[in-house]
Design a protein around this motif. Structure first.
Motif, PDB file in Angstrom:
ATOM      1  N   PRO A  53       0.844  -1.194   0.000  1.00 21.75           N
ATOM      2  CA  PRO A  53       0.000   0.000   0.000  1.00 21.75           C
ATOM      3  C   PRO A  53       0.884   1.250   0.000  1.00 21.75           C
ATOM      4  O   PRO A  53       1.784   1.364   0.829  1.00 21.75           O
ATOM      5  N   LEU A  54       0.629   2.149  -0.949  1.00 24.57           N
ATOM      6  CA  LEU A  54       1.464   3.339  -1.079  1.00 24.57           C
ATOM      7  C   LEU A  54       0.602   4.594  -1.156  1.00 24.57           C
ATOM      8  O   LEU A  54      -0.589   4.529  -1.464  1.00 24.57           O
ATOM      9  N   VAL A  55       1.243   5.723  -0.878  1.00 22.04           N
ATOM     10  CA  VAL A  55       0.567   7.019  -0.936  1.00 22.04           C
ATOM     11  C   VAL A  55       1.417   7.961  -1.785  1.00 22.04           C
ATOM     12  O   VAL A  55       2.640   7.992  -1.635  1.00 22.04           O
ATOM     13  N   VAL A  56       0.761   8.682  -2.685  1.00 20.98           N
ATOM     14  CA  VAL A  56       1.450   9.733  -3.445  1.00 20.98           C
ATOM     15  C   VAL A  56       0.877  11.081  -3.015  1.00 20.98           C
ATOM     16  O   VAL A  56      -0.340  11.269  -3.015  1.00 20.98           O
ATOM     17  N   ASP A  57       1.748  11.983  -2.595  1.00 24.99           N
ATOM     18  CA  ASP A  57       1.341  13.347  -2.263  1.00 24.99           C
ATOM     19  C   ASP A  57       1.724  14.267  -3.415  1.00 24.99           C
ATOM     20  O   ASP A  57       2.876  14.255  -3.859  1.00 24.99           O
ATOM     21  N   VAL A  58       0.757  15.046  -3.870  1.00 31.25           N
ATOM     22  CA  VAL A  58       1.023  16.010  -4.942  1.00 31.25           C
ATOM     23  C   VAL A  58       0.788  17.408  -4.384  1.00 31.25           C
ATOM     24  O   VAL A  58      -0.283  17.701  -3.850  1.00 31.25           O
ATOM     25  N   THR A  59       1.813  18.252  -4.468  1.00 35.27           N
ATOM     26  CA  THR A  59       1.686  19.633  -3.990  1.00 35.27           C
ATOM     27  C   THR A  59       2.219  20.571  -5.058  1.00 35.27           C
ATOM     28  O   THR A  59       3.030  20.178  -5.889  1.00 35.27           O
TER      29      THR A  59
END
Lengths: 224, 83
Positions: free
Chosen positions: B4-10
């Motif tokens: 399980p992974l998370v991508v943060d886009v800012t």
């Protein structure tokens, strides 16, 4: 007769206006579905306004992966005329055919209405029939129209005379009041305003005609 | 294995963030003081099947940069998603 393909993505909604404007100016206009891979026989392609693929993720982010976009990149590289209007401009930047990006408007509101523009370069297929400094009133209709780019890109746009239209009064926070730009060779153009909605004084303005006449104007070598 | 992974886009620093600015302006009226430099972003969560974690993170990074973010205006980073 000049033959123009008007691309339809799921969610496009200005394709009939664009086709109608082309026909009124004497061109043939056909609709091109986003799954097409062949643009042989066309002189020009228009990516119309709307909400391609629902504008999910970012405007243009999913549309750029449509099969037709490879054909459009190829068509542009061979000198074909490519015009992205509003959502079409967003798709062209996402696809890397034009530099920069269109961000949410400053103020975070959807803006719509006749908007004064100034022609700041005539070195593009869209502005070649207009006069430098000419004032045009053309409708805008968008939520993500703030043109954004880094300093290097902005300087290259200025140096290459590639900023073709600027807002007289910046409505959305666009860098340098940019309303429209072109690529290095002048055959790929993107703008947020809708020239196809400014075809008749009866409907508010006919100022879009000089732009679209220019788009159709050059005697063209057909791309095959 | 499934990771399980998370991508943060800012938004990249220096890119105007009208959403963050609007949130920041609203805070004093709600009684929150001392909050500054508000930046809005998006988070994507998904599972990646891969032989090891490094491969999963590499795949997530590639899709984050190709699709989930626009490198012209946004940064994307990948992190572990296990709660």
């Amino acid at each position: 007769m000049t033959r123009i393909g008007v691309v339809i993505f799921p969610g496009s909604n200005c394709e009939y206006d664009a086709a109608s404007a082309m026909r009124e100016l004497g061109a043939t206009a056909d609709f091109v579905w986003h799954t097409e891979t062949d643009l042989a026989g066309y002189d020009g392609v228009i990516l119309p306004g709307g909400f391609a693929h629902g504008d999910y993720l970012r405007p243009g982010a999913l549309a750029r992966f449509s099969p037709v976009m490879n054909a459009i990149a190829d068509f542009a590289a061979r000198g074909g005329l490519v015009l992205g209007i509003c959502n079409g401009f967003q798709v062209l930047t996402e696809a890397g055919l034009l530099p920069g990006a269109l961000q949410k408007n400053k103020g975070l509101t959807f803006i719509s209405g006749p908007t004064p523009l100034v022609v700041t370069s005539t070195k593009s297929v869209l502005t070649r029939a207009a006069t430098l400094g000419q004032r045009l009133v053309i409708p805008i209709n968008h939520f993500s129209g703030a043109y954004t780019c880094d300093d290097e890109t902005y300087e290259s746009l200025v140096a290459g005379d590639r900023i073709i239209l600027r807002y007289e009064a910046n409505p959305n926070g666009s860098r340098g009041d940019i309303a429209g730009i072109t690529n290095e060779t002048g055959n790929v153009v993107g703008l947020m305003p809708h020239p196809e909605r400014a075809m008749s004084t009866l409907l508010g303005s006919a100022d879009g005609r000089i732009l679209l006449e220019g788009f159709l104007g050059r005697s063209l070598q057909r791309v095959s | 294995m499934i990771f399980p992974l998370v991508v943060d886009v800012t938004l990249r620093s220096g890119i105007a963030d009208p959403e963050g600015a609007t949130i920041e302006r609203a805070l004093p009226a709600l009684g929150f003081s001392g909050v500054s430099h508000v930046r809005a972003g998006r988070t994507f969560r998904f599972d990646v099947e891969a032989p090891d974690e490094a491969a999963a993170i590499e795949l997530a990074g590639a899709l984050a940069h190709r699709l989930l973010s626009n490198p012209v205006i946004e940064d994307a980073s990948v992190r572990r998603g296990d709660a």
